[in-house]
Design an enzyme around this catalytic site. Structure first.
Site, PDB file in Angstrom:
ATOM      1  N   PRO A 230       0.824  -1.210   0.000  1.00  0.00           N
ATOM      2  CG  PRO A 230       0.125  -0.886   2.209  1.00  0.00           C
ATOM      3  CD  PRO A 230       0.851  -1.865   1.320  1.00  0.00           C
TER       4      PRO A 230
ATOM      5  CB  CYS B 197       2.611  29.876 -19.368  1.00  0.00           C
ATOM      6  SG  CYS B 197       3.020  31.493 -18.720  1.00  0.00           S
TER       7      CYS B 197
END
Length: 446
Positions: free
Chosen positions: A305, A375
């Site tokens: 996990p 951007c």
């Protein structure tokens, strides 16, 4: 905006902190979000934003939950989810093992004295240097991913006088996606050796032919964000066929079976997350039944996990910079971070829960898209959400369940420094990963 893209409805309470999604110690005090007993406004003032906040009690309690539920089996935390020295210390104290996927991740573990025998080394293209370091450190297991690696590791082990325990990563043809699995030949990928084509069986032959390598088991990983055990059952049955073949052909009974990880967590309302005890009981039952049906002794089970341990305990804190209404569509909320600190939305289409964190509000909900300052028009943190209509620049917002993969995948796009990681517990905070500065960004340049 197309009608089907609109969320079905706004939450009944925009101020609610859903305990299924947010860290176990989170709540509101005087209107502000608190995590680990710490007011996020204090965190922002002391450490700045963007800021990764990690609930130590949440993370460590989940480590303990796994150790208890899988008692008698091996639990190895998947370090790729998020790794730093302090998290490794928590793993050591809670008795878990660690999976690493690079020499760098191994270096983090070794730097704080983590027991190397509790480390498993993964990777589809481990370099000679990485394998050498793993051998010299004495890592517990190395997961083999290719024919080339068998030869490479055998040669290095012989030179160093080592005999590492190895597992073969098997592509079982099971690809899990949340509630579904697709039992098809998923061989067109970079990981593992195919069961369907016979590559996995050939890898077994090659490893057993090398006395420098100690083959102890098989490894499988079927996907991510899995919330039930159906796919694991199919994978385990297919692995059992290979275990039987190995026994019949070579007279060898492999003592270990690693079913990987990929267990899911709740990111938004309606998401399901597996109960750890039910998961443990289900996987044990599957392996026991599959091996019994195949006439095999039950191997020692290992699981890996990552997201379910560190994901729910993480929160990312941002400051709102601009609020732009695009009439008839939605409101764009720009924050001081973006895809450089959380690329998962742009990369995977991930969904998240976000709240106004610095105060409560009774204002009407407005449909928003939380975006970053990069951007890129795809620089999106939360694609569709509702926030209070009085949201303003300077407000703090928090995004839940960001403990896994956000810091690990962070970049310096547009030369933004990576944020700090702060652990909170018992009303106190401390930096466990220092935030970068512009000097850090320029240091390596000539």
């Amino acid at each position: 905006m197309l009608p089907q893209e609109r969320p079905p409805r706004a939450p009944a309470d925009l101020n609610r902190i859903n305990p299924a999604i947010w860290p176990r110690t989170s709540g509101r005090t005087d209107g502000a979000l608190t995590v680990g007993g710490v007011d996020v406004r204090d965190l922002a003032r002391e450490h700045g934003t963007p800021l990764y906040v990690l609930d130590e009690d949440d993370v460590r309690s989940r480590m303990r939950d796994y150790a208890t539920a899988f008692s008698g089996s091996e639990v190895h935390y998947a370090g790729k989810a998020f790794l730093c020295k302090e998290v490794v210390r928590w793993l050591a104290r809670e008795g878990l093992g660690l999976d690493v996927a690079s020499g760098g991740e191994l270096a983090v573990a070794l730097s704080v004295g983590f027991p190397p025998e509790r480390v498993t080394m993964h990777g589809n293209n481990k370099s000679a240097a990485e394998l050498t370091r793993a051998l010299e450190a004495g890592v517990g297991h190395i997961v083999i991913d290719s024919y080339e690696e068998i030869a490479r590791l055998g040669h290095l082990a012989g030179e160093l006088g080592k005999r590492p325990k190895v597992m073969i990563r098997v592509t079982t043809g099971v690809e899990a996606h949340t509630h579904e699995f697709i039992a098809t030949a998923h061989d067109d990928q970079k990981f593992g050796l195919s069961l369907n084509t016979g590559a996995a069986a050939e890898a077994v032959r090659r490893v057993l032919a090398l006395p420098q390598l100690d083959l102890v088991g098989l490894h499988s990983h079927i996907g991510s964000q899995i919330v039930d055990t159906a796919g694991f059952e199919v994978a385990a049955r297919r692995l059992a066929t290979l275990l039987v073949q190995i026994k019949d052909e070579h007279g060898v009974v492999l003592p270990e079976l690693d079913l990987g990880g990929g267990y899911g967590i709740a990111y938004v309302e309606g998401d399901e997350a597996p109960d750890i005890k039910e998961l443990a009981d289900g996987l044990r039952e599957i392996v026991t039944k599959v091996c019994s049906d195949a006439g095999l002794p039950v191997p020692r089970l290992t699981i890996e996990p990552g997201r379910t341990i560190v994901g729910p305990g993480g929160v990312t804190l941002y400051e709102v910079g601009t609020v732009k209404d695009v009439e008839g569509l939605r409101t764009y909320v720009s924050i001081d971070g973006g895809m450089s600190d959380n690329v998962r939305t742009a990369l995977y289409g991930a969904e998240y829960t976000v709240v106004l964190a610095s105060r409560e509000s009774d204002a009407e909900p407005m449909l928003c898209r939380v975006v970053g300052k990069h951007c890129e028009s795809g620089d999106i943190i939360v694609r569709d959400c509702y926030l209070p209509s009085d949201l303003a620049p300077g407000d703090l917002i928090a995004v839940a369940a960001t403990g896994a993969y956000c810091r690990s995948l962070a970049s310096n796009y547009n030369y933004l420094p990576k944020p700090a990681v702060v652990a909170v517990s018992g009303g106190a905070s401390r930096v466990i990963v220092r935030g970068e500065t512009e000097d850090d960004l320029l240091r390596g340049q000539l």
